[in-house]
Design a protein around this motif. Structure first.
Motif, PDB file in Angstrom:
ATOM      1  N   SER A   1      -4.264   6.974  -2.249  1.00 37.74           N
ATOM      2  CA  SER A   1      -3.441   6.728  -3.440  1.00 37.74           C
ATOM      3  C   SER A   1      -3.733   7.777  -4.517  1.00 37.74           C
ATOM      4  O   SER A   1      -4.881   8.200  -4.693  1.00 37.74           O
ATOM      5  CB  SER A   1      -3.726   5.331  -3.993  1.00 37.74           C
TER       6      SER A   1
ATOM      7  N   ALA B   1       0.822  -1.209   0.000  1.00 40.56           N
ATOM      8  CA  ALA B   1       0.000   0.000   0.000  1.00 40.56           C
ATOM      9  C   ALA B   1       0.857   1.260   0.000  1.00 40.56           C
ATOM     10  O   ALA B   1       0.490   2.276  -0.604  1.00 40.56           O
ATOM     11  CB  ALA B   1      -0.928  -0.006   1.207  1.00 40.56           C
TER      12      ALA B   1
ATOM     13  N   ALA C   1      -2.582  -4.785  -3.561  1.00 41.35           N
ATOM     14  CA  ALA C   1      -3.110  -4.713  -2.202  1.00 41.35           C
ATOM     15  C   ALA C   1      -4.616  -4.439  -2.215  1.00 41.35           C
ATOM     16  O   ALA C   1      -5.382  -5.043  -1.457  1.00 41.35           O
ATOM     17  CB  ALA C   1      -2.381  -3.623  -1.419  1.00 41.35           C
ATOM     18  N   ALA C   2      -5.055  -3.527  -3.101  1.00 40.08           N
ATOM     19  CA  ALA C   2      -6.478  -3.199  -3.182  1.00 40.08           C
ATOM     20  C   ALA C   2      -7.300  -4.413  -3.607  1.00 40.08           C
ATOM     21  O   ALA C   2      -8.382  -4.677  -3.064  1.00 40.08           O
ATOM     22  CB  ALA C   2      -6.695  -2.042  -4.161  1.00 40.08           C
TER      23      ALA C   2
ATOM     24  N   THR D   1      -4.276   4.069   3.659  1.00 42.14           N
ATOM     25  CA  THR D   1      -3.184   4.416   2.744  1.00 42.14           C
ATOM     26  C   THR D   1      -3.639   4.314   1.290  1.00 42.14           C
ATOM     27  O   THR D   1      -3.340   5.184   0.463  1.00 42.14           O
ATOM     28  CB  THR D   1      -1.976   3.501   2.980  1.00 42.14           C
ATOM     29  N   LEU D   2      -4.386   3.244   0.984  1.00 48.36           N
ATOM     30  CA  LEU D   2      -4.841   3.027  -0.395  1.00 48.36           C
ATOM     31  C   LEU D   2      -5.902   4.057  -0.810  1.00 48.36           C
ATOM     32  O   LEU D   2      -5.976   4.446  -1.975  1.00 48.36           O
ATOM     33  CB  LEU D   2      -5.402   1.610  -0.536  1.00 48.36           C
TER      34      LEU D   2
ATOM     35  N   PRO E   1      -3.678  -0.095   6.136  1.00 48.05           N
ATOM     36  CA  PRO E   1      -3.394  -0.085   4.685  1.00 48.05           C
ATOM     37  C   PRO E   1      -4.574   0.409   3.853  1.00 48.05           C
ATOM     38  O   PRO E   1      -4.379   0.988   2.776  1.00 48.05           O
ATOM     39  CB  PRO E   1      -3.066  -1.551   4.380  1.00 48.05           C
TER      40      PRO E   1
ATOM     41  N   GLN F   1       0.222  -1.207  -5.505  1.00 48.31           N
ATOM     42  CA  GLN F   1      -0.911  -0.712  -4.720  1.00 48.31           C
ATOM     43  C   GLN F   1      -2.201  -1.424  -5.145  1.00 48.31           C
ATOM     44  O   GLN F   1      -3.024  -1.799  -4.306  1.00 48.31           O
ATOM     45  CB  GLN F   1      -1.069   0.795  -4.926  1.00 48.31           C
TER      46      GLN F   1
ATOM     47  N   VAL G   1     -10.402  -0.187  -3.689  1.00 45.56           N
ATOM     48  CA  VAL G   1     -10.391  -0.317  -2.226  1.00 45.56           C
ATOM     49  C   VAL G   1     -11.678   0.250  -1.625  1.00 45.56           C
ATOM     50  O   VAL G   1     -12.156  -0.249  -0.593  1.00 45.56           O
ATOM     51  CB  VAL G   1      -9.143   0.351  -1.616  1.00 45.56           C
TER      52      VAL G   1
END
Length: 457
Positions: free
Chosen positions: A123, A83, A94-95, A119-120, A116, A91, A132
């Protein structure tokens, strides 16, 4: 070796060769400069850390279908690094992982795994944010995450920022997030401060998905008095009234339900009535004829709530509200008839409406309903109240005699499906009718011994 070219041609060839050498040197230098800049960028730098992250990502994705491995500490560490990566592909990995989790998780998502997500959401890549935010919607719908925690972590800010993205999918997901967060009473204060104006704007979107979720969020904001007051002050009532005309039945339902909640608070009635040309009442009467059962019923409930205001009752009668409500009484489904009966019962409680209701033939429909809906306690109870109320009018007693109301009431006495409270309403109605000479004679001639025993019980 002597040249066969003349002096002028030799000069031109030498100039061309010199020009080509200069172009080649400049091109070579340009290539060197470009590659120097590319090598300085993280996209093209294969550092030991980056190689390790790629290997970790590959290892991380292997147990994707093993639920026991979904929420491991090693997985959390990798998610955190993915993330925080500057590479949007990582990224997105992770999403997508969170999206997968949102579909398969059956328990609460540990709070540590929410970092996280934040954080995403921040983005710079819109596709990452859309993915996300969809995962977050799924987790909220399934109660896999704490709604209050989402607000406490400050996620509302990037979610609301997606409203301004101009992307329909991003707006759809973010509105759904806000709607789910607003379902928690403790979150409404935070949402109402910064979210009310953009939500009203998106409720007028031409994208039906965005409009539907924005209206859903506005509906949740009408579940508390304070947020309802702020919504009305921000100009929410005209927007909600316009949504009654939407071609989307879900938008209509949410808008109508929100207006019903607002109408329950007397102080908002002046604003509800301030829209010119009785536009609100006309729109609700039109919606009562909707082929969507829950929309028709909700429109009747909203009108019934508003009808507690005598001025609104007078306006409804001026708008000839009885025919569409009578039409609902002819439907075989209780979900349609009961809300209409409730509204007509409220109208019959106001004496100035009696003559109009009798002349419109309401008692004929009530008599039919009493005979054919004997298993519906609500329909019988409201039918008794309507008969009692209208029998007090000048032509009401004659209309009761000419309709099927008396036989319907007497038949209800023998219905095994009715509760004791409902039978008490029937008995009370019959006793009221017996106080009128004209009706007493008619009742005495038609009541059977078994019915007489039931009325005495």
């Amino acid at each position: 070796m002597a040249s066969s070219l003349c002096e002028n041609c030799s000069r031109l060839v030498k100039e061309l060769a010199a020009h080509l050498r200069r172009i080649c040197r400049e091109f070579e230098q340009k290539i060197r400069d470009v590659f120097r800049e590319l090598c300085q960028c993280t996209c093209f730098r294969v550092t030991p850390e980056r190689s390790l992250l790629r290997r970790e990502t590959q290892e991380f994705l292997r147990p994707l279908h093993d639920e026991s491995q979904l929420l491991s500490q090693e997985g959390l560490q990798t998610l955190t690094r993915l993330a925080a990566s500057e590479n949007t592909d990582l990224q997105m990995t992770a999403a997508m992982y969170y999206l997968h989790v949102s579909h398969h998780l059956k328990s609460r998502l540990p709070d540590d795994f929410m970092e996280p997500v934040m954080t995403l959401l921040l983005s710079p890549d819109l596709d990452v944010q859309k993915t996300v935010s969809l995962a977050l919607v799924n987790l909220l719908v399934k109660n896999n995450v704490c709604k209050e925690l989402v607000i406490e972590m400050g996620m509302l800010v990037p979610i609301l920022e997606l409203f301004q993205s101009g992307d329909g999918t991003a707006q759809c997901h973010s509105c759904a997030c806000v709607a789910m967060l607003a379902s928690s009473e403790s979150n409404r204060d935070a949402i109402i401060v910064d979210g009310i104006i953009p939500l009203l704007a998106l409720a007028k979107s031409y994208d039906p998905r965005v409009q539907r979720n924005a209206t859903w969020a506005l509906l949740h904001l009408t579940h508390s008095d304070w947020s309802t007051r702020i919504l009305c002050q921000a100009g929410g009532i005209p927007v909600l009234v316009l949504l009654l005309q939407s071609s989307d039945s879900e938008v209509q339902f949410c808008g109508c339900t929100a207006l019903c909640n607002i109408a329950a608070i007397q102080e908002h009635h002046p604003k509800l009535l301030s829209i010119g040309g009785h536009y609100l009442l006309k729109s609700l009467l039109t919606l009562t004829s909707s082929s969507v059962q829950k929309n028709s019923a909700q429109a009747c409930r909203c009108l019934q709530t508003l009808s507690k205001n005598v001025l609104i009752q007078e306006q409804l009668m001026e708008l000839d509200c009885v025919p569409p409500l009578k039409a609902l009484l002819k439907t075989p489904t209780a979900a349609w008839t009961e809300p209409a009966m409730t509204l007509l019962c409220a109208l019959s409680a106001h004496p100035p409406n009696h003559d109009c209701l009798v002349s419109e033939g309401l008692l004929d429909e009530v008599g039919q309903l009493l005979r054919h809906h004997r298993s519906s306690s609500a329909a019988i109870t409201h039918g008794c109240e309507i008969v009692t109320n209208l029998s007090c009018s000048g032509g009401g007693q004659q209309a009761v005699m000419e309709s099927l109301c008396l036989s319907g009431l007497l038949g209800a006495l023998l219905s095994p499906a009715l509760s004791d409270d409902t039978l008490l309403h029937v008995t009370s109605c019959l006793r009221h009718l017996m106080t009128w000479d004209l009706l007493r004679c008619n009742l005495s001639a038609t009541i059977t011994a078994e019915q007489r025993r039931s009325s005495r019980c």
